[in-house]
Structures are given as C-alpha cells and as structure tokens.
Design a protein around this motif. Structure first.
Motif, PDB file in Angstrom:
ATOM      1  N   GLN A  13       0.758  -1.229   0.059  1.00 47.07           N
ATOM      2  CA  GLN A  13      -0.004  -0.026  -0.003  1.00 47.07           C
ATOM      3  C   GLN A  13       0.819   1.163   0.034  1.00 47.07           C
ATOM      4  OE1 GLN A  13      -2.622  -0.410   3.395  1.00 47.07           O
ATOM      5  NE2 GLN A  13      -4.267  -1.039   2.074  1.00 47.07           N
ATOM      6  N   ALA A  14       0.481   2.089  -0.575  1.00 44.22           N
ATOM      7  CA  ALA A  14       0.982   3.694  -0.571  1.00 44.22           C
ATOM      8  C   ALA A  14       1.300   4.043   0.927  1.00 44.22           C
ATOM      9  CB  ALA A  14       0.263   4.662  -1.373  1.00 44.22           C
ATOM     10  N   VAL A  86       6.310   4.289   0.168  1.00 47.18           N
ATOM     11  CA  VAL A  86       6.229   4.220  -1.493  1.00 47.18           C
ATOM     12  C   VAL A  86       5.069   4.678  -1.768  1.00 47.18           C
ATOM     13  CG1 VAL A  86       7.748   1.997  -1.157  1.00 47.18           C
ATOM     14  CG2 VAL A  86       5.096   1.977  -1.072  1.00 47.18           C
ATOM     15  N   LYS A  87       5.168   5.147  -3.136  1.00 46.80           N
ATOM     16  CA  LYS A  87       4.073   5.699  -3.972  1.00 46.80           C
ATOM     17  C   LYS A  87       3.468   5.058  -5.159  1.00 46.80           C
ATOM     18  CE  LYS A  87       6.326  10.070  -2.889  1.00 46.80           C
ATOM     19  NZ  LYS A  87       6.903  11.566  -3.625  1.00 46.80           N
ATOM     20  N   ASP A  90       5.927   4.628  -8.010  1.00 50.04           N
ATOM     21  CA  ASP A  90       7.180   3.508  -7.704  1.00 50.04           C
ATOM     22  C   ASP A  90       6.671   2.008  -8.150  1.00 50.04           C
ATOM     23  OD1 ASP A  90       7.426   4.761  -4.432  1.00 50.04           O
ATOM     24  OD2 ASP A  90       8.667   5.310  -6.270  1.00 50.04           O
ATOM     25  N   THR A  91       5.522   1.864  -8.877  1.00 54.26           N
ATOM     26  CA  THR A  91       4.958   0.633  -9.416  1.00 54.26           C
ATOM     27  C   THR A  91       6.079   0.453 -10.660  1.00 54.26           C
ATOM     28  OG1 THR A  91       2.884   0.729  -8.428  1.00 54.26           O
ATOM     29  CG2 THR A  91       3.198  -0.588 -10.623  1.00 54.26           C
ATOM     30  N   VAL A 119       2.320  -0.849  -6.149  1.00 57.13           N
ATOM     31  CA  VAL A 119       1.930   0.074  -4.979  1.00 57.13           C
ATOM     32  C   VAL A 119       0.666   0.627  -5.305  1.00 57.13           C
ATOM     33  CG1 VAL A 119       2.398   2.070  -3.507  1.00 57.13           C
ATOM     34  CG2 VAL A 119       4.407   0.906  -4.745  1.00 57.13           C
TER      35      VAL A 119
END
Length: 121
Positions: A13-14, A86-87, A90-91, A119
């Motif tokens: 998850q973000a 993470v955002k 960032d995937t 993410v």
C-alpha cells in the motif's frame, strides 16, 4: 559469468515499505558495483541507485535517495533495496544489475530477471 536472483517484490500500500534483495552467484569476485534499475509500464528504464564493494552509494535522484536505501553484504554477495514511503508511481519491475567496471547507469553487464513491485493507492 555472474547470475543475479531478485526477491522481495509484491503488492504494498502507498506509504508502506518493502525490501528487495538480490543475490549474486558465479564469478562474484569480478563485481565492482551492484544496484537497481526499474521500468514502469510504458516508460524507459530508470536508474534507482547502486553501491560499490567499498561502500560508495549513488542514487538516481534526490527523491529516491530520501525514500530508498541501498545496502550491500559483500560476504553474501547480496544487495538490498529498502523502499520506504512508497508511492503508486514507484510501481515498476525492479531489476538488479551488477558491473565489473563502474557504478554509473551505462556500466552494468549483468542483469537479473526482475521483480514486480506494485503500490496501491
């Protein structure tokens, strides 16, 4: 030859954290730098960061440097990427890479197969 095997990818998850690992085998004595690059859907490959055997680190951007940390265990020939805060952007597929000669993005001769990091918002 050098073989690289990544692990640790998945769904997060973000705002969460994830740690990627990359283990090298084969002629590891030749490795000078190990690091990570990533490729998001529809985009080119982006340099995340890398680390030399002596401990010199470099990151692709200040934004990545503030959230991601690269570390390395020379005895185990393993490099890690700790991803914090993470955002969704960032995937990407994250690739481990190794170089005999340098740390900059053009120098990597050996590549792993990649591990998917997704993410969710």
């Amino acid at each position: 030859q050098v073989q690289l095997i990544e692990s640790g990818g998945g769904l997060v998850q973000a705002g969460g954290s994830l740690r990627l690992s990359c283990a090298a085998s084969g002629r590891t004595v030749r490795i000078y730098a190990m690091g990570w690059l990533r490729q998001a859907p529809g985009k080119g490959r982006e340099f995340v960061g890398a680390m030399t055997r002596s401990g010199v680190r470099t990151y692709g951007s200040d934004s990545l440097k503030g959230r991601f940390t690269i570390s390395r265990d020379n005895a185990e020939n393993t490099v890690y990427l700790q991803m914090n805060s993470v955002k969704p952007e960032d995937t990407a597929v994250y690739y481990c890479a190794a170089s005999d000669t340098g740390i900059t993005v053009t120098n990597y001769q050996y590549w792993g197969q990649g591990t998917q990091v997704t993410v969710s918002a």
